[in-house]
Design an enzyme around this catalytic site. Structure first.
Site, PDB file in Angstrom:
ATOM      1  N   ASN A  60       7.705  -1.288  27.451  1.00 56.26           N
ATOM      2  CA  ASN A  60       7.692  -2.396  26.243  1.00 56.26           C
ATOM      3  C   ASN A  60       9.063  -1.907  25.638  1.00 56.26           C
ATOM      4  O   ASN A  60       8.881  -0.929  24.873  1.00 56.26           O
ATOM      5  CB  ASN A  60       6.736  -2.473  25.459  1.00 56.26           C
ATOM      6  CG  ASN A  60       6.493  -3.231  24.336  1.00 56.26           C
ATOM      7  OD1 ASN A  60       7.515  -3.863  24.200  1.00 56.26           O
ATOM      8  ND2 ASN A  60       5.669  -2.932  23.208  1.00 56.26           N
ATOM      9  N   TRP A  61       9.967  -2.551  25.759  1.00 57.62           N
ATOM     10  CA  TRP A  61      11.336  -2.155  25.067  1.00 57.62           C
ATOM     11  C   TRP A  61      11.237  -2.421  23.598  1.00 57.62           C
ATOM     12  O   TRP A  61      12.089  -2.072  22.739  1.00 57.62           O
ATOM     13  CB  TRP A  61      12.521  -2.854  25.657  1.00 57.62           C
ATOM     14  CG  TRP A  61      12.853  -2.496  27.012  1.00 57.62           C
ATOM     15  CD1 TRP A  61      12.220  -1.403  27.751  1.00 57.62           C
ATOM     16  CD2 TRP A  61      13.936  -2.834  27.746  1.00 57.62           C
ATOM     17  NE1 TRP A  61      12.882  -1.196  29.047  1.00 57.62           N
ATOM     18  CE2 TRP A  61      14.070  -2.049  29.128  1.00 57.62           C
ATOM     19  CE3 TRP A  61      15.116  -3.643  27.498  1.00 57.62           C
ATOM     20  CZ2 TRP A  61      14.982  -2.185  29.985  1.00 57.62           C
ATOM     21  CZ3 TRP A  61      16.042  -3.797  28.550  1.00 57.62           C
ATOM     22  CH2 TRP A  61      16.029  -3.064  29.725  1.00 57.62           C
ATOM     23  N   LYS A  62      10.537  -3.313  23.027  1.00 60.10           N
ATOM     24  CA  LYS A  62      10.317  -3.799  21.701  1.00 60.10           C
ATOM     25  C   LYS A  62      11.579  -4.382  21.187  1.00 60.10           C
ATOM     26  O   LYS A  62      12.369  -4.970  22.028  1.00 60.10           O
ATOM     27  CB  LYS A  62       9.752  -2.523  20.779  1.00 60.10           C
ATOM     28  CG  LYS A  62       8.624  -1.975  21.205  1.00 60.10           C
ATOM     29  CD  LYS A  62       7.928  -0.826  20.523  1.00 60.10           C
ATOM     30  CE  LYS A  62       6.787  -0.329  21.095  1.00 60.10           C
ATOM     31  NZ  LYS A  62       6.001   0.540  20.153  1.00 60.10           N
ATOM     32  N   HIS A 112      -0.246  -6.923  21.150  1.00 56.10           N
ATOM     33  CA  HIS A 112       0.482  -5.556  20.976  1.00 56.10           C
ATOM     34  C   HIS A 112      -0.084  -5.270  19.413  1.00 56.10           C
ATOM     35  O   HIS A 112      -0.217  -6.195  18.523  1.00 56.10           O
ATOM     36  CB  HIS A 112       1.727  -5.609  21.227  1.00 56.10           C
ATOM     37  CG  HIS A 112       2.288  -4.077  21.049  1.00 56.10           C
ATOM     38  ND1 HIS A 112       2.468  -3.512  19.942  1.00 56.10           N
ATOM     39  CD2 HIS A 112       2.457  -3.371  22.180  1.00 56.10           C
ATOM     40  CE1 HIS A 112       2.903  -2.297  20.148  1.00 56.10           C
ATOM     41  NE2 HIS A 112       2.813  -1.903  21.490  1.00 56.10           N
ATOM     42  N   GLU A 121       1.303  -3.963  17.127  1.00 57.73           N
ATOM     43  CA  GLU A 121       2.447  -4.332  16.159  1.00 57.73           C
ATOM     44  C   GLU A 121       2.399  -5.725  15.942  1.00 57.73           C
ATOM     45  O   GLU A 121       2.836  -6.029  14.703  1.00 57.73           O
ATOM     46  CB  GLU A 121       3.937  -3.805  16.911  1.00 57.73           C
ATOM     47  CG  GLU A 121       4.086  -2.431  16.720  1.00 57.73           C
ATOM     48  CD  GLU A 121       4.931  -1.794  17.807  1.00 57.73           C
ATOM     49  OE1 GLU A 121       5.914  -2.679  18.147  1.00 57.73           O
ATOM     50  OE2 GLU A 121       4.873  -0.894  18.123  1.00 57.73           O
ATOM     51  N   GLU A 146      -4.956   0.345  23.931  1.00 57.92           N
ATOM     52  CA  GLU A 146      -3.802   1.219  23.101  1.00 57.92           C
ATOM     53  C   GLU A 146      -4.311   1.523  22.028  1.00 57.92           C
ATOM     54  O   GLU A 146      -4.229   0.842  20.817  1.00 57.92           O
ATOM     55  CB  GLU A 146      -2.501   0.488  22.896  1.00 57.92           C
ATOM     56  CG  GLU A 146      -1.679   0.054  24.238  1.00 57.92           C
ATOM     57  CD  GLU A 146      -0.293  -0.388  24.042  1.00 57.92           C
ATOM     58  OE1 GLU A 146       0.654   0.436  24.573  1.00 57.92           O
ATOM     59  OE2 GLU A 146       0.022  -1.066  23.253  1.00 57.92           O
ATOM     60  N   GLY A 175       3.579   5.440  19.284  1.00 57.76           N
ATOM     61  CA  GLY A 175       4.821   5.970  18.754  1.00 57.76           C
ATOM     62  C   GLY A 175       4.534   6.928  17.707  1.00 57.76           C
ATOM     63  O   GLY A 175       5.622   7.404  17.121  1.00 57.76           O
ATOM     64  N   SER A 223       2.072   7.026  23.358  1.00 57.30           N
ATOM     65  CA  SER A 223       2.722   8.345  23.698  1.00 57.30           C
ATOM     66  C   SER A 223       2.766   8.834  24.962  1.00 57.30           C
ATOM     67  O   SER A 223       2.569  10.059  25.412  1.00 57.30           O
ATOM     68  CB  SER A 223       2.329   9.170  22.424  1.00 57.30           C
ATOM     69  OG  SER A 223       2.536   8.701  21.311  1.00 57.30           O
ATOM     70  N   GLY A 270       6.125   2.825  25.486  1.00 56.11           N
ATOM     71  CA  GLY A 270       6.943   2.273  24.714  1.00 56.11           C
ATOM     72  C   GLY A 270       8.150   3.055  24.559  1.00 56.11           C
ATOM     73  O   GLY A 270       9.006   2.828  25.467  1.00 56.11           O
ATOM     74  N   GLY A 271       8.159   4.021  23.758  1.00 59.81           N
ATOM     75  CA  GLY A 271       9.314   5.016  23.539  1.00 59.81           C
ATOM     76  C   GLY A 271       9.991   5.442  24.791  1.00 59.81           C
ATOM     77  O   GLY A 271      11.208   5.411  25.010  1.00 59.81           O
TER      78      GLY A 271
HETATM   79  C1  PEP Z   1       3.505   0.677  22.859  1.00 58.85           C
HETATM   80  O1  PEP Z   1       4.271   0.293  21.835  1.00 58.85           O
HETATM   81  O2  PEP Z   1       2.985  -0.190  23.651  1.00 58.85           O
HETATM   82  C2  PEP Z   1       3.689   2.063  23.030  1.00 58.85           C
HETATM   83  C3  PEP Z   1       2.609   2.491  23.988  1.00 58.85           C
HETATM   84  O3  PEP Z   1       4.350   2.938  22.612  1.00 58.85           O
HETATM   85  P1  PEP Z   1       4.573   4.615  22.771  1.00 58.85           P
HETATM   86  O4  PEP Z   1       4.449   4.896  24.174  1.00 58.85           O
HETATM   87  O5  PEP Z   1       6.093   4.660  21.883  1.00 58.85           O
HETATM   88  O6  PEP Z   1       3.584   5.015  22.091  1.00 58.85           O
END
Ligand code: PEP
Length: 249
Positions: free
Chosen positions: A9-11, A94, A96, A166, A172, A212, A233-234
């Site tokens: 997920n590039w956000k 998600h 967010e 999640e 994050g 993470s 994500g990251g």
């Molecule tokens: C996400 O936003 O779906 C996510 C899992 O982010 P991260 O891997 O950065 O925790």
């Protein structure tokens, strides 16, 4: 055997040149056989990504979609618009979008219905806040999220659903759920699907873990019996790290 899946997920990251660079880096790597890989760029980079990844083993997903089919919804994007650029998977629910844009379970239910009716595949995210885990409410919370947004679906549409647990406190933050915490929740979710539908459906749905995930912890998390991959994500913004996670199975 369930599908093994890793989705990035590039956000709200990567403009056009940055997307070009990341995709060029990604396609240099060999993807492990049997793992389905997705990247989810912003709407404006979907078409660019589809064209670039034509014939490659990486699929493109959208990060959101509107619940309406068309009409007066300034700034919004419909399923048919997304499908029109060659994308048939969308991330919904998600954390967010739930927290920053007030997307409720009932609102998500409407998006789920529209996406399913449009023939789209959904990566559906759910998970508890830290306070809910501390109060030992995480199982009830997750059950409620799934019941309201997904458990209205008929049995034969579940081949369009990928689940992603999640825990919000792990997104994050650098803090990952332990493999045992992930397994415990994934097994619980599978059990709820079995109660609502049947064992065969429960055993066929892929459940990803997100929060993470990094090359250093992916192998241990993915080795758990009910964890079928990850939503990243990251670490999905770096080709080497993302592919190391993909190849961690
Ligand atoms: C996400 O936003 O779906 C996510 C899992 O982010 P991260 O891997 O950065 O925790």
């Amino acid at each position: 055997m369930r599908n093994q899946i890793v989705a990035g997920n590039w956000k709200m990251n990567n403009n056009t040149p940055e997307t070009e660079l990341l995709l060029n880096n990604l396609i240099k790597y060999k993807i492990r056989n049997g793992v389905s890989v997705y990247i989810a760029p912003a709407f404006t980079q979907l078409y660019q990504s589809v064209i670039k990844l034509k014939g490659k083993d990486i699929k493109v997903a959208a990060q959101n979609v509107n619940a309406e089919v068309s009409g007066a919804h300034t700034g919004e994007v419909s399923c048919s618009m997304i499908k029109g650029v060659g994308v048939s998977t969308v991330i919904l629910g998600h954390s967010e979008r739930r927290s920053l844009y007030s997307e409720s379970n009932n609102f998500l239910k409407e998006k789920v219905i529209t996406a399913i009716e449009s023939g789209m595949e959904i990566i559906f995210c759910f998970g508890e806040e830290l306070s809910e885990r501390k109060e030992n409410k995480h199982f009830d919370l997750v059950k409620n999220q799934l019941t309201k947004a997904l458990f209205h679906l008929p049995n034969d549409t579940w081949n369009q659903i990928i689940l992603a647990y999640e825990p919000v406190w792990a997104i994050g933050t650098g803090e990952t759920a332990s493999p045992e915490q992930a397994q415990e929740m994934h097994a619980f979710v599978r059990q709820q699907i079995e109660y609502k539908y049947d064992a065969s459906l429960a055993n066929s749905v892929s459940i990803l873990y997100g929060g993470s995930v990094k090359p250093s912890n992916a192998k241990e998390i993915f080795s758990m019996a009910d964890v079928d991959g990850g939503l990243i994500g990251g670490a999905s913004l770096n080709a080497e790290e993302f592919i190391a996670i993909v190849n961690a199975f």
